[in-house]
Design a protein around this motif. Structure first.
Motif, PDB file in Angstrom:
ATOM      1  N   ASN A   1       0.823  -1.220   0.000  1.00 46.33           N
ATOM      2  CA  ASN A   1       0.000   0.000   0.000  1.00 46.33           C
ATOM      3  C   ASN A   1       0.854   1.265   0.000  1.00 46.33           C
ATOM      4  O   ASN A   1       1.978   1.297   0.473  1.00 46.33           O
ATOM      5  N   THR A   2       0.261   2.279  -0.575  1.00 49.57           N
ATOM      6  CA  THR A   2       1.026   3.512  -0.820  1.00 49.57           C
ATOM      7  C   THR A   2       0.357   4.703  -0.122  1.00 49.57           C
ATOM      8  O   THR A   2       0.014   5.669  -0.775  1.00 49.57           O
ATOM      9  N   TYR A   3       0.146   4.578   1.189  1.00 48.57           N
ATOM     10  CA  TYR A   3      -0.381   5.738   1.917  1.00 48.57           C
ATOM     11  C   TYR A   3       0.625   6.868   1.802  1.00 48.57           C
ATOM     12  O   TYR A   3       1.849   6.627   1.857  1.00 48.57           O
ATOM     13  N   PRO A   4       0.124   8.099   1.679  1.00 46.89           N
ATOM     14  CA  PRO A   4       1.066   9.224   1.510  1.00 46.89           C
ATOM     15  C   PRO A   4       2.114   9.295   2.622  1.00 46.89           C
ATOM     16  O   PRO A   4       3.248   9.715   2.399  1.00 46.89           O
ATOM     17  N   LEU A   5       1.739   8.832   3.825  1.00 47.32           N
ATOM     18  CA  LEU A   5       2.675   8.892   4.955  1.00 47.32           C
ATOM     19  C   LEU A   5       3.889   7.982   4.745  1.00 47.32           C
ATOM     20  O   LEU A   5       4.976   8.251   5.245  1.00 47.32           O
ATOM     21  N   PHE A   6       3.684   6.892   3.978  1.00 43.14           N
ATOM     22  CA  PHE A   6       4.760   5.913   3.811  1.00 43.14           C
ATOM     23  C   PHE A   6       5.678   6.309   2.667  1.00 43.14           C
ATOM     24  O   PHE A   6       5.396   6.010   1.506  1.00 43.14           O
ATOM     25  N   GLU A   7       6.760   6.947   3.003  1.00 43.05           N
ATOM     26  CA  GLU A   7       7.719   7.230   1.927  1.00 43.05           C
ATOM     27  C   GLU A   7       8.274   5.900   1.424  1.00 43.05           C
ATOM     28  O   GLU A   7       8.517   5.695   0.242  1.00 43.05           O
ATOM     29  N   TYR A   8       8.484   4.944   2.365  1.00 41.86           N
ATOM     30  CA  TYR A   8       8.927   3.594   2.023  1.00 41.86           C
ATOM     31  C   TYR A   8       7.839   2.628   2.459  1.00 41.86           C
ATOM     32  O   TYR A   8       7.657   2.408   3.655  1.00 41.86           O
ATOM     33  N   PRO A   9       7.097   2.031   1.532  1.00 45.93           N
ATOM     34  CA  PRO A   9       6.019   1.119   1.932  1.00 45.93           C
ATOM     35  C   PRO A   9       6.560  -0.026   2.790  1.00 45.93           C
ATOM     36  O   PRO A   9       7.621  -0.575   2.497  1.00 45.93           O
ATOM     37  N   PRO A  10       5.854  -0.382   3.879  1.00 41.40           N
ATOM     38  CA  PRO A  10       6.365  -1.402   4.806  1.00 41.40           C
ATOM     39  C   PRO A  10       6.079  -2.810   4.289  1.00 41.40           C
ATOM     40  O   PRO A  10       5.216  -3.516   4.798  1.00 41.40           O
ATOM     41  N   TYR A  11       6.852  -3.264   3.291  1.00 44.48           N
ATOM     42  CA  TYR A  11       6.565  -4.545   2.633  1.00 44.48           C
ATOM     43  C   TYR A  11       6.532  -5.713   3.627  1.00 44.48           C
ATOM     44  O   TYR A  11       5.680  -6.591   3.536  1.00 44.48           O
ATOM     45  N   THR A  12       7.441  -5.677   4.599  1.00 38.74           N
ATOM     46  CA  THR A  12       7.507  -6.782   5.568  1.00 38.74           C
ATOM     47  C   THR A  12       6.166  -6.941   6.289  1.00 38.74           C
ATOM     48  O   THR A  12       5.712  -8.066   6.541  1.00 38.74           O
ATOM     49  N   LEU A  13       5.526  -5.801   6.583  1.00 42.33           N
ATOM     50  CA  LEU A  13       4.244  -5.873   7.296  1.00 42.33           C
ATOM     51  C   LEU A  13       3.107  -6.239   6.355  1.00 42.33           C
ATOM     52  O   LEU A  13       2.179  -6.968   6.724  1.00 42.33           O
ATOM     53  N   ASN A  14       3.182  -5.749   5.120  1.00 42.58           N
ATOM     54  CA  ASN A  14       2.176  -6.153   4.128  1.00 42.58           C
ATOM     55  C   ASN A  14       2.219  -7.660   3.937  1.00 42.58           C
ATOM     56  O   ASN A  14       1.191  -8.339   3.849  1.00 42.58           O
ATOM     57  N   LEU A  15       3.448  -8.185   3.875  1.00 35.83           N
ATOM     58  CA  LEU A  15       3.623  -9.630   3.690  1.00 35.83           C
ATOM     59  C   LEU A  15       3.084 -10.382   4.914  1.00 35.83           C
ATOM     60  O   LEU A  15       2.377 -11.386   4.776  1.00 35.83           O
ATOM     61  N   THR A  16       3.387  -9.872   6.107  1.00 32.89           N
ATOM     62  CA  THR A  16       2.890 -10.505   7.335  1.00 32.89           C
ATOM     63  C   THR A  16       1.361 -10.593   7.301  1.00 32.89           C
ATOM     64  O   THR A  16       0.779 -11.650   7.585  1.00 32.89           O
ATOM     65  N   SER A  17       0.712  -9.471   6.963  1.00 29.81           N
ATOM     66  CA  SER A  17      -0.764  -9.445   6.949  1.00 29.81           C
ATOM     67  C   SER A  17      -1.301 -10.464   5.957  1.00 29.81           C
ATOM     68  O   SER A  17      -2.270 -11.176   6.239  1.00 29.81           O
ATOM     69  N   LYS A  18      -0.650 -10.540   4.797  1.00 30.69           N
ATOM     70  CA  LYS A  18      -1.121 -11.506   3.776  1.00 30.69           C
ATOM     71  C   LYS A  18      -0.924 -12.930   4.281  1.00 30.69           C
ATOM     72  O   LYS A  18      -1.793 -13.797   4.105  1.00 30.69           O
TER      73      LYS A  18
END
Ligand code: GMT
Length: 382
Positions: free
Chosen positions: A58-75
């Motif tokens: 996800n690309t929320y404006p706050l995330f200059e660097y998307p937190p892939y590790t957490l996206n992967l965890t959620s998936k």
């Protein structure tokens, strides 16, 4: 079993092994769920019991660097829960093992006990593991995994010596489909590339600096300048492709070299190779060398990492010191000039690939390892 697999989906050894393992497990009746940010490149044909779950970044404006590790965890949490997975097998420690451990702990709160198996492939230990800023995360993620495998004895020893590991590490070597990677007759192709009966040298890699691709050109140039009729095929792409091309131009051998870029039907290219060169500075296993051996091509490689576990010096190929261009040139000259010797090593290479590294021998080792780890985790949970 219902097995989740996470890997890097891009061109590279760990992704290839993870994908081929998933396909082989599916062929043996398991349901396999790949979880990654894009479809693994070797997963061209989805079968009824192979599933792909894409991780949204996800690309929320706050995330200059998307937190892939957490996206992967959620998936992972979602897939384990809704697909009722029995085991989650992650390839490469960072960040896959870290995400998996976190997902497992989140799921434990709702009474779901998912065992995590982490497979170490190499650069996660030999490069990233040596970075002090990553070391605590790597150590934690490996130690917290329920099962840990390494693709060679060398990698196991390297991990135990350079990381702070108290987990048991099981060695399960890489494997190959020796029906796909086998000698093929491609005379028309050979004729097109080597119209005057030249011998063909092949190198396949991701052209990272560790592959030392410029040295392939150096060896080729030395043989070429001795008047040996040869051509060179360079397969793959990566950061060192430009310096490699540059050196070939500088040495005046570019016209006898073909850069093919990334290719999928590697077995068709290996079918016309006379020898394969792998001058890597570090290689925990050397899957590309195994592919060549299975196609009956003798490999000249460096005597480092896991390569001596694969290539038997003087029997299936030759091993030389890292950076020893003279030794590589001598061994290549020997093989190109002695067809009887080349044939003997070619035959021994194929034999070693089929007898020791065929997928029908190695994939069951993963199955029984999964069962052992799952039984232990479930027993501890009650
Ligand atoms: O650097 C690469 O070759 C890619 C890397 C990877 O993790 O994708 O490959 C490593 O894993 C492969 C599969 O287990 C091994 O065959 C390679 O030897 C290993 N590469 C290195 O150790 C440099």
């Amino acid at each position: 079993m219902k097995i989740g697999i996470t890997c890097y989906p891009i061109y590279g050894g760990s992704g290839v092994v993870a994908t081929e393992l998933g396909k082989a497990l599916a062929a043996r009746g398991h349901s396999v769920h790949f979880i990654s940010y894009s479809m693994p490149f070797r997963l061209a044909h989805i079968r009824e019991n192979i599933f792909f779950h894409e991780v949204d970044v996800n690309t929320y404006p706050l995330f200059e660097y998307p937190p892939y590790t957490l996206n992967l965890t959620s998936k992972m949490v979602d897939v384990v829960k809704y697909e009722k997975l029995d085991i989650l097998h992650v390839h490469y420690a960072i960040p896959h093992a870290t995400s998996a451990v976190l997902a497992r702990n989140i799921l434990a709160d709702s009474g779901i006990h998912i065992p995590i198996v982490t497979t170490l492939h190499g650069t996660d230990i030999t490069l990233i593991g040596r970075d002090p800023s990553f070391a605590p995360v790597i150590n934690y993620s490996i130690n917290e995994s329920d099962g840990v495998t390494a693709v060679s004895q060398h990698l196991k020893e390297e991990t135990l010596s350079c990381c702070d590991i108290n987990a048991e590490i099981e060695v399960i070597p890489n494997f190959i489909d020796t029906d796909r990677f086998r000698p093929l007759k491609k005379d028309h192709f050979k004729q097109a590339l080597c119209p005057h009966g030249e011998k063909l040298i092949v190198h396949v890699s991701n052209f990272r600096p560790v592959k030392r691709t410029v040295e392939v050109v150096e060896v080729f140039h030395r043989l070429h300048s001795e008047g040996i009729g040869i051509k060179l095929l360079l397969v793959g792409d990566g950061p060192d492709r430009v310096p490699t091309e540059h050196r070939a131009r500088e040495l005046g051998v570019i016209d006898d070299i073909r850069f093919l870029g990334k290719q999928e039907p590697i077995e068709e290219i290996l079918a016309i190779a006379d020898i394969f060169l792998m001058p890597s500075g570090s290689e925990t296993f050397g899957l590309a060398a195994l592919e060549a051996m299975a196609c009956r091509v003798p490999v000249i490689a460096t005597n480092i990492g896991g390569l001596p576990e694969l290539i038997i010096d003087g029997e299936t190929g030759f091993l030389c010191d890292v950076g020893d261009i003279d030794a590589f040139t001598d061994r290549a000259r020997l093989l190109l000039g002695d067809e009887e010797l080349r044939q003997r090593l070619a035959e021994a290479s194929r034999k070693r690939a089929t007898e020791c590294f065929d997928m029908d021998k190695i994939v069951p080792q993963y199955e029984s390892y999964y069962e052992r780890v799952r039984d232990r985790v479930l027993a501890e949970a009650v």
